[in-house]
Structures are given as C-alpha cells and as structure tokens.
Design an enzyme around this catalytic site. Structure first.
Site, PDB file in Angstrom:
ATOM      1  N   ASP A 150      11.498  63.692  18.397  1.00 26.47           N
ATOM      2  CA  ASP A 150      12.101  64.229  19.612  1.00 26.47           C
ATOM      3  C   ASP A 150      13.446  63.535  19.754  1.00 26.47           C
ATOM      4  O   ASP A 150      13.526  62.342  20.085  1.00 26.47           O
ATOM      5  CB  ASP A 150      11.214  63.982  20.842  1.00 26.47           C
ATOM      6  CG  ASP A 150      10.269  65.157  21.090  1.00 26.47           C
ATOM      7  OD1 ASP A 150      10.175  66.040  20.213  1.00 26.47           O
ATOM      8  OD2 ASP A 150       9.637  65.207  22.156  1.00 26.47           O
ATOM      9  N   HIS A 158      11.616  57.283  24.235  1.00 26.54           N
ATOM     10  CA  HIS A 158      10.325  56.617  24.450  1.00 26.54           C
ATOM     11  C   HIS A 158      10.311  55.278  23.716  1.00 26.54           C
ATOM     12  O   HIS A 158       9.702  54.312  24.185  1.00 26.54           O
ATOM     13  CB  HIS A 158       9.174  57.481  23.942  1.00 26.54           C
ATOM     14  CG  HIS A 158       9.017  58.768  24.687  1.00 26.54           C
ATOM     15  ND1 HIS A 158       8.034  59.682  24.408  1.00 26.54           N
ATOM     16  CD2 HIS A 158       9.736  59.296  25.715  1.00 26.54           C
ATOM     17  CE1 HIS A 158       8.124  60.712  25.230  1.00 26.54           C
ATOM     18  NE2 HIS A 158       9.159  60.506  26.028  1.00 26.54           N
ATOM     19  N   HIS A 208       5.759  74.175  25.909  1.00 29.04           N
ATOM     20  CA  HIS A 208       4.459  73.994  26.556  1.00 29.04           C
ATOM     21  C   HIS A 208       4.009  75.388  26.983  1.00 29.04           C
ATOM     22  O   HIS A 208       4.838  76.237  27.346  1.00 29.04           O
ATOM     23  CB  HIS A 208       4.551  73.152  27.835  1.00 29.04           C
ATOM     24  CG  HIS A 208       5.122  71.785  27.667  1.00 29.04           C
ATOM     25  ND1 HIS A 208       6.468  71.544  27.661  1.00 29.04           N
ATOM     26  CD2 HIS A 208       4.513  70.578  27.530  1.00 29.04           C
ATOM     27  CE1 HIS A 208       6.672  70.236  27.521  1.00 29.04           C
ATOM     28  NE2 HIS A 208       5.517  69.631  27.441  1.00 29.04           N
ATOM     29  N   ASP A 266      16.415  61.251  28.794  1.00 29.02           N
ATOM     30  CA  ASP A 266      16.509  62.405  27.893  1.00 29.02           C
ATOM     31  C   ASP A 266      17.935  62.944  27.736  1.00 29.02           C
ATOM     32  O   ASP A 266      18.154  64.162  27.797  1.00 29.02           O
ATOM     33  CB  ASP A 266      15.592  63.545  28.371  1.00 29.02           C
ATOM     34  CG  ASP A 266      14.116  63.201  28.212  1.00 29.02           C
ATOM     35  OD1 ASP A 266      13.793  62.263  27.480  1.00 29.02           O
ATOM     36  OD2 ASP A 266      13.292  63.909  28.823  1.00 29.02           O
ATOM     37  N   ASP A 310       5.717  76.630  30.019  1.00 27.64           N
ATOM     38  CA  ASP A 310       7.166  76.898  29.963  1.00 27.64           C
ATOM     39  C   ASP A 310       7.427  78.381  29.730  1.00 27.64           C
ATOM     40  O   ASP A 310       8.403  78.932  30.247  1.00 27.64           O
ATOM     41  CB  ASP A 310       7.832  76.167  28.773  1.00 27.64           C
ATOM     42  CG  ASP A 310       7.634  74.673  28.808  1.00 27.64           C
ATOM     43  OD1 ASP A 310       7.421  74.137  29.904  1.00 27.64           O
ATOM     44  OD2 ASP A 310       7.710  74.055  27.729  1.00 27.64           O
ATOM     45  N   ASP A 351      13.310  57.403  31.013  1.00 33.01           N
ATOM     46  CA  ASP A 351      13.296  58.520  30.065  1.00 33.01           C
ATOM     47  C   ASP A 351      14.313  59.551  30.559  1.00 33.01           C
ATOM     48  O   ASP A 351      13.950  60.599  31.075  1.00 33.01           O
ATOM     49  CB  ASP A 351      11.874  59.114  30.004  1.00 33.01           C
ATOM     50  CG  ASP A 351      11.672  59.989  28.783  1.00 33.01           C
ATOM     51  OD1 ASP A 351      12.459  59.876  27.829  1.00 33.01           O
ATOM     52  OD2 ASP A 351      10.716  60.789  28.778  1.00 33.01           O
TER      53      ASP A 351
HETATM   54  C1  XLS Z   1       7.962  63.521  28.083  1.00 32.96           C
HETATM   55  C2  XLS Z   1       7.742  64.044  26.748  1.00 32.96           C
HETATM   56  C3  XLS Z   1       7.463  65.532  26.682  1.00 32.96           C
HETATM   57  C4  XLS Z   1       6.869  65.903  25.350  1.00 32.96           C
HETATM   58  C5  XLS Z   1       6.191  67.225  25.333  1.00 32.96           C
HETATM   59  O1  XLS Z   1       8.492  62.446  28.300  1.00 32.96           O
HETATM   60  O2  XLS Z   1       8.847  63.700  25.959  1.00 32.96           O
HETATM   61  O3  XLS Z   1       8.608  66.255  26.959  1.00 32.96           O
HETATM   62  O4  XLS Z   1       7.832  65.884  24.344  1.00 32.96           O
HETATM   63  O5  XLS Z   1       5.115  67.285  26.195  1.00 32.96           O
HETATM   64 NI    NI Z   2       9.226  64.390  23.997  1.00 34.02          NI
HETATM   65 NI    NI Z   3      10.184  62.116  26.807  1.00 30.56          NI
END
Ligand code: XLS
Ligand code: NI
Ligand code: NI
Length: 438
Positions: A298, A273, A103, A311, A106, A309
C-alpha cells in the site's frame, strides 16, 4: 465506451520525460520502459484505491468533506454507485492505471439486511466486470469493510459477541465471491477494529484464537470457490484501536505460523503503517521479504511530524528508493502490486488534483526504481554489505552457521583470537553514494 465524461478537459496522461512543464504528464513513469528485464508497468502493477479516490471527499473529525464529486448525481445510492463506477474507470483509463482495489461497501451501498447488501454488491460487480472487459483494467484485490458499521465497534472476527462474528463471516463470504467473480488476484484482510483499547474488558487470547479460526474459514471458502490468488494481511499498529492485533510484519508472521496460514497468506505492507509502528517502510518490507512473504504494497507516506495514518500520496523519493531496493532484491511482488492507499489533502479541491496526486506517486516510484537498480549494480555498496559477513564464509564462522559449534567452543575461540579489530559500518559513505545516485 463511457456514457458520460466525469473529468472533462483532462486528456489521457502521457509520458513526456523530466523536462516537461506540463503538470498533467509523467516525467519518469514510462510504462513500456524496461528495467531489469521487466517493463515499469510490470514492476509496479499500480492500483487505484477506490475508497480514497472515489469515496473520500475529505471529511475529518472537525468538518465535512470539501470536494464535490461529479458522480454524486442523485438521492439514490445505487444510481450514485453506478456513476461512481463509471467515473472510476474513466479516471483509471486516463491515468493508464492497470489495477484497482476496493472494499465491498466502496462500490455498493449496504442494504437493510444481508440479502439486500449482497444483491447490491452483485449488481455493481456485474457492471464492474463489464468495464474491466472494455478497458482491460483488472482487480488487484478485494476486501470487506468490517470497521465502519456500528455493529463492529468491538471488532469483527474478534468481537466478543458471536452474532457479530457471524455478520462478519457473511460479509467476507460475499466479498470473496465478488473478488473471484472479478478475477481478483489477491484478497486483503486489514485488521480494522480487530484489537482492543482496555485490557480489563478484553480476553486477548480468546480474541486472537477467534481471528485465527475466522481466517482459516475464509481461506477454506476462498479456495473452495476457486480463488487461486494470494490472501494478504495488512499490518497496522494502532488506529482505530489502541492496540491492533496485526501490529507489524513480525507480529503477523508469528500469527500466520501459529494458525497454519503461512502457505496461503502473505503480507501487504503499507508505508504509513510501518512508520506508525516506529519502523521504516523498508524495514517492514525486508521483514516480510526475508520470510518469503512479501505480497503487496500500500503505497503512501505519513507525515513525520504527527505520525498518524495520514495516507499522503507517496512523494518521498528517499523512502521509495529504499523500498525499491528491497522489492528488486526479493524478485518483485508476484500477484501483488503498488496500491495507492493515499488521499488528497483536505484542501486539495480541484478535480485535476486526483490526477496530480497519482502522477506524483507513480513518478516517485518510477524514479526510485531507476535509482535502486543503479545502486544494486554499485559494487561499492553491495560488495561492502556482503564483505561485512566474510568471517562466516569459511572456517569456524561457517561451522557456527552449520550448527557445528557450542557456546563452549565460542569461548575458547574468543580466548585464542584475542580482541577483534573494529570494522567500520561505513553508513555515511553509503548515504553519500545514494545521494550521488539521485
Ligand atoms: C487503513 C488501511 C485500509 C486497508 C484496506 O488504515 O490502510 O485502507 O488498506 O482495508
Ligand atoms: Ni492500506
Ligand atoms: Ni492505512
């Protein structure tokens, strides 16, 4: 090439095969190994997510970050950003990760106004370009952070205040310019706060129309300044908004067609997601692939117990196998790749943990690729799937597919043929074949 080492004592990670006891080595990811006519490096086009790997120290709503970043060297945010950039390229070089994603915020801090923010971004983009040149590492995608700043609390492109929409436009314009300057192969829109929490204060129809118009503008500007890559939308059903407009792949496909965006946009599917939307990762990939719009991935994994989420780094082999079957069958991701939108657990605090997380993810997918290829060549599964639809291959079934029958015809055919014989779906058999291939 680098002025300073941020990960001392960690040598470049090498492929050593499954037998090794070295936890800083690849067991399955051998970048030059050829599967189905492409090297592993080409299949995956792995990318580091700048926000998690370089910016996320592990804070959560209950406490601050736990990791001390060696690139936080001063009180000057620009100095820190430059150190962080150098560390990022050292990390990716040592990992042999060929791509990264970021981003705008970032890689460079926001300034006091639009001009200053753009100046900061340009300075870091110039530097990133130099590191790209030196290392051969490339930008998979760029994007704009349209969700952290308080002004975006009611959304960015869908904000009810036009003045906020203008700010979002300025930020996307600059992020597109940064992406083009760095030869980025894709540009991503994740909804961020594009959604709502309370219908009584929200004109959903208006907000969606604004989002469509905004994305058309962004596409037109990107094409005008020479962006030839793919625009991507990343669906997510909730968090931070209760109702995110880009709920899932199916919702985004409808949106893209409604606003005439389907020629320029594809989908970036994130595993966590998908499960947040009560779909499987493979379901979302298949939905995008069937529309010819699977653009990028992703790669991460959610905790099945809470569904948020979270991650996690993707270490779920079964989920990765299902994903790789879809990716192989659809012929790969084109300009896309596998971006580790994954973060270390808050209590993973050793510097080497960042390496271990990425190694685990790359090995999971490499192993999944090998198994998926084997399964796709297994006629017990593939023929079974095709044969389930044999009745549409000729005769009246084919006529149905060719729009040659009416519902009256279906009725008389049903009466003539009587009760159909039951055809087993054989799920348990297929599951045991998959387990046998692991
Ligand atoms: C958030 C998203 C984000 C996108 C990029 O949940 O996964 O990280 O991948 O903005
Ligand atoms: Ni993402
Ligand atoms: Ni995400």
């Amino acid at each position: 090439m680098f002025t300073k080492e941020y990960f001392p004592g960690i040598e470049p990670i090498k492929y050593t095969g499954p037998a090794t006891e070295n936890h800083l080595a690849f067991r399955y990811y051998d970048e030059n190994y050829v599967v189905d006519g492409k090297t592993m490096k080409e299949h995956f086009r792995f990318a580091m997510a700048y926000w998690h790997s370089m910016c996320n120290a592990g804070s959560d709503p209950f406490g601050p970050g736990t990791r001390a970043f060696p690139w936080d060297i001063s009180n000057n945010p620009m100095e820190n950003s430059k150190a962080k950039l150098e560390a990022a390229f050292e990390f990716m070089s040592k990992m042999s990760i060929p791509f990264y994603c970021f981003h705008d915020r970032d890689i460079a801090p926001a300034g006091d106004n639009i001009r200053e923010s753009e100046k900061n971004l340009k300075e870091l983009v110039d530097l990133a370009g130099q590191y790209q040149e030196k290392t051969g590492i490339r930008l998979l995608w760029g994007t704009a952070n349209l969700f952290s700043h308080p002004r975006y609390m009611n959304g960015a492109a869908t904000n009810p205040d036009f003045q906020v929409v203008c700010h979002a436009g300025a930020q996307v314009k600059a992020a597109l310019e940064a992406t083009v300057a760095l030869g980025g192969e894709n540009y991503v829109f994740w909804g961020g706060r594009e959604g709502y929490s309370f219908l009584m204060n929200t004109d959903m129809k208006k907000e969606l129309e604004h989002m469509g118009r905004f994305l058309q503008m962004a596409r037109d500007y990107g094409r005008k300044i020479g962006f030839e890559g793919t625009f991507l939308i990343e669906p997510k059903p909730m968090e931070p908004s209760l109702h995110q407009y880009d709920f899932d792949a199916a919702a985004v496909l409808g949106f893209l067609h409604k606003f005439g965006l389907e020629k320029d946009f594809k989908l970036n599917i994130e595993a966590n997601h998908a499960t947040l939307a009560n779909h499987s990762f493979a379901h979302e990939l298949q939905t995008a692939a069937d529309a010819g719009l699977l653009g990028s991935i992703d790669a991460n994994h959610g905790e099945s117990l809470n569904g948020w989420d979270t991650d996690n780094f993707p270490t779920n082999l079964y989920e990765a196998i299902e994903a790789m079957i879809v990716v192989l069958e659809t012929g790969g991701l084109g300009t896309g790749g596998f971006n580790f939108d994954a973060k270390l657990r808050r209590n993973s605090t050793d510097l080497e943990d960042l390496f271990i997380g990425h190694i685990a993810g790359m090995d999971t997918f490499a192993r999944a690729l090998l198994i998926a290829e084997k399964l796709l060549n297994d006629i017990r599964i593939m023929d079974f799937r095709d044969n389930r639809y044999l009745s549409f291959k000729e005769g009246k079934g084919l006529a149905f597919e060719n729009d040659e029958l009416s519902i009256e015809d279906l009725t008389s055919l049903a009466e003539k043929a009587g009760e159909p014989e039951l055809q087993s779906g054989k799920q348990e058999l297929i599951e045991s074949i998959i387990n046998g291939a692991i």
